[in-house]
Design a protein around this motif. Structure first.
Motif, PDB file in Angstrom:
ATOM      1  N   UNK A   3       0.671  -1.264   0.424  1.00 28.48           N
ATOM      2  CA  UNK A   3       0.148   0.135   0.031  1.00 28.48           C
ATOM      3  C   UNK A   3       1.264   0.959   0.428  1.00 28.48           C
ATOM      4  N   UNK A   4       2.580   1.006   1.072  1.00 27.83           N
ATOM      5  CA  UNK A   4       2.504   2.775   0.832  1.00 27.83           C
ATOM      6  C   UNK A   4       3.300   2.815  -0.276  1.00 27.83           C
ATOM      7  N   UNK A   6       2.250   1.469  -3.850  1.00 29.49           N
ATOM      8  CA  UNK A   6       1.516   2.553  -4.572  1.00 29.49           C
ATOM      9  C   UNK A   6       0.768   3.747  -4.011  1.00 29.49           C
ATOM     10  N   UNK A   7       1.079   4.098  -2.505  1.00 31.00           N
ATOM     11  CA  UNK A   7       0.532   5.311  -2.941  1.00 31.00           C
ATOM     12  C   UNK A   7       1.552   6.341  -3.177  1.00 31.00           C
ATOM     13  N   UNK A   8       3.084   5.871  -2.494  1.00 29.80           N
ATOM     14  CA  UNK A   8       3.836   6.872  -2.950  1.00 29.80           C
ATOM     15  C   UNK A   8       4.406   6.940  -4.291  1.00 29.80           C
ATOM     16  N   UNK A  10       1.335   6.776  -6.796  1.00 27.08           N
ATOM     17  CA  UNK A  10       0.410   8.218  -6.808  1.00 27.08           C
ATOM     18  C   UNK A  10       1.224   9.125  -6.805  1.00 27.08           C
ATOM     19  N   UNK A  11       1.564   9.660  -5.460  1.00 28.74           N
ATOM     20  CA  UNK A  11       2.152  10.903  -5.575  1.00 28.74           C
ATOM     21  C   UNK A  11       3.330  11.247  -6.362  1.00 28.74           C
ATOM     22  N   UNK A  14       1.532  12.529  -9.615  1.00 29.69           N
ATOM     23  CA  UNK A  14       0.272  13.834  -9.232  1.00 29.69           C
ATOM     24  C   UNK A  14       1.934  14.676  -9.572  1.00 29.69           C
ATOM     25  N   UNK A  78      -3.364  -2.006 -16.601  1.00 26.53           N
ATOM     26  CA  UNK A  78      -3.497  -2.907 -15.429  1.00 26.53           C
ATOM     27  C   UNK A  78      -5.047  -2.781 -15.997  1.00 26.53           C
ATOM     28  N   UNK A  79      -6.236  -1.809 -15.422  1.00 26.77           N
ATOM     29  CA  UNK A  79      -7.263  -1.812 -15.407  1.00 26.77           C
ATOM     30  C   UNK A  79      -8.088  -2.217 -16.984  1.00 26.77           C
ATOM     31  N   UNK A  80      -7.610  -2.712 -18.716  1.00 30.33           N
ATOM     32  CA  UNK A  80      -7.436  -1.926 -19.549  1.00 30.33           C
ATOM     33  C   UNK A  80      -7.605  -3.777 -20.082  1.00 30.33           C
ATOM     34  N   UNK A  84      -0.697  -7.110 -14.766  1.00 32.07           N
ATOM     35  CA  UNK A  84      -0.297  -6.510 -13.255  1.00 32.07           C
ATOM     36  C   UNK A  84       0.901  -7.390 -12.418  1.00 32.07           C
TER      37      UNK A  84
ATOM     38  N   UNK B 193      -5.267   2.221   1.081  1.00 36.26           N
ATOM     39  CA  UNK B 193      -4.293   2.558   0.183  1.00 36.26           C
ATOM     40  C   UNK B 193      -4.453   1.378  -1.326  1.00 36.26           C
ATOM     41  N   UNK B 199      -6.539   5.247  -4.091  1.00 32.80           N
ATOM     42  CA  UNK B 199      -5.464   5.278  -5.656  1.00 32.80           C
ATOM     43  C   UNK B 199      -6.556   5.091  -7.060  1.00 32.80           C
ATOM     44  N   UNK B 237       2.263   3.947   6.982  1.00 37.02           N
ATOM     45  CA  UNK B 237       1.995   3.372   5.706  1.00 37.02           C
ATOM     46  C   UNK B 237       2.691   2.661   5.838  1.00 37.02           C
TER      47      UNK B 237
END
Lengths: 112, 237
Positions: A3-4, A6-8, A10-11, A14, A78-80, A84, B193, B199, B237
């Motif tokens: 999760x960490x 993925x969050x990084x 994402x950051x 952005x 990943x989505x289409x 992954x 997360x 996300x 996290x």
């Protein structure tokens, strides 16, 4: 992926998008100036050659692209297509490195 | 007599639309129409409802292609050329006719740790929470969810990524993250997360557009994105 991480990631996407917004504006302004001033290729190279500020700005532009594009492509794939996992992550990392190397090589070519 | 031509999904995952003629009435809701068909024309029609006043969240269906709470949706506002097409909610398995299987939807609330974790007992004093604090305001703005599943059925990200927790579960997680009395706020961030969590949201805003309670799950998800990013940077996290 954790999760960490993925969050990084994402950051990072952005943050690179914000950087890209500024870089694209700078690039457009530069192009408009070059075209309206009727600068030849030789005149442009004369100004960019040895110009550290220009090289630093465009090297940053390349870095932002190299971070942003693979992460966006990763989300789409990943989505289409359900692509992954570690192997795909390595492939997207490779794509990012390729973009960075090709971009920085171009910047170096114009800076020299 | 003025008649409404109503096409209703019959069957499970596979099936087809059956057509019924229903008398028009003033102030008729879509749920009134379905109830009329079940009681007068097609007793085997399966559908779900309880309160009929927009509180329980059980009667959501797809009406002319759009997920809606049927008990508070007037026919006059949604009919097209005197016709209605009513189907079960999108993005969920169909049990029978208009009844969608909600287990996946509520299972994801559980995955997002959508329950309050108490830090006090009944023997403690009442917690004094000022309604003016930013955290309480954020929780209050998102708290009125009735769990109808309209946002979940309207979300394209759910369609693309079946693992995605969805707007309702993430909205619920956001209310609890902002509840200072809750004892599992850090753990909850961990749960929400990632690309199956906050996300994954692409900010299409369909959830807020369709939410019958006018909530904005996208804003809640944006809050979770900020919170998870901050926690990740701080190594929490």
């Amino acid at each position: 992926m954790s999760a960490r991480r993925e969050a990084l990631l994402w950051l990072a996407q952005r943050a690179s998008a914000m950087l890209l917004a500024a870089c694209v504006l700078l690039h457009l302004a530069t192009m408009v100036y070059a075209v309206r001033s009727g600068l030849s290729a030789a005149a442009i190279l004369g100004r960019t050659g040895g110009n550290l500020a220009w090289a630093a700005a465009y090297a940053t532009f390349v870095l932002a692209v190299a971070v942003h594009a693979p992460l966006g492509l990763r989300s789409v794939c990943t989505e289409w297509f359900g692509w992954r996992g570690r192997a795909w992550d390595a492939a997207f990392l490779g794509f990012g490195l390729l973009l960075a190397l090709a971009g920085w090589r171009a910047v170096w070519g114009v800076f020299q | 007599m003025d008649l409404l031509r109503v096409k209703i999904w019959r069957g499970g995952e596979s099936g087809g639309f059956a057509t019924y003629d229903v008398p028009r009435q003033g102030d008729q809701t879509v749920l009134d129409v379905v109830t009329y068909i079940q009681r007068q024309l097609e007793p085997s029609l399966a559908y779900r409802f309880a309160c009929r006043v927009g509180m329980c969240g059980s009667c959501a269906m797809t009406v002319n292609g759009v997920a809606r709470w049927t008990c508070r949706t007037h026919v006059a506002k949604v009919e097209i050329d005197g016709g209605l097409e009513i189907a079960p909610l999108r993005n969920l398995p169909v049990i029978k006719d208009l009844v969608a299987d909600m287990r996946e939807f509520f299972g994801k609330w559980k995955k997002a740790r959508g329950h309050f974790v108490a830090t006090a007992t009944r023997r403690d004093e009442f917690a004094r929470i000022s309604p003016e604090t930013p955290q309480r305001k954020a929780a209050d703005a998102a708290i009125e969810c009735i769990g109808c599943g309209v946002c979940y059925a309207s979300c394209d990200t759910v369609s693309w990524n079946p693992e995605y927790l969805g707007p309702a579960a993430l909205n619920r997680a956001w209310t609890l993250f902002n509840d200072v009395r809750d004892g599992a706020r850090a753990e909850r961030l961990q749960d929400v997360a990632g690309d199956a969590g906050c996300q994954g949201c692409h900010t299409h805003l369909s959830c807020g557009e369709r939410c019958p309670k006018r909530l904005q799950p996208t804003a809640a998800i944006a809050g979770l994105k900020r919170a998870t990013a901050l926690a990740a940077m701080r190594g929490k996290l």
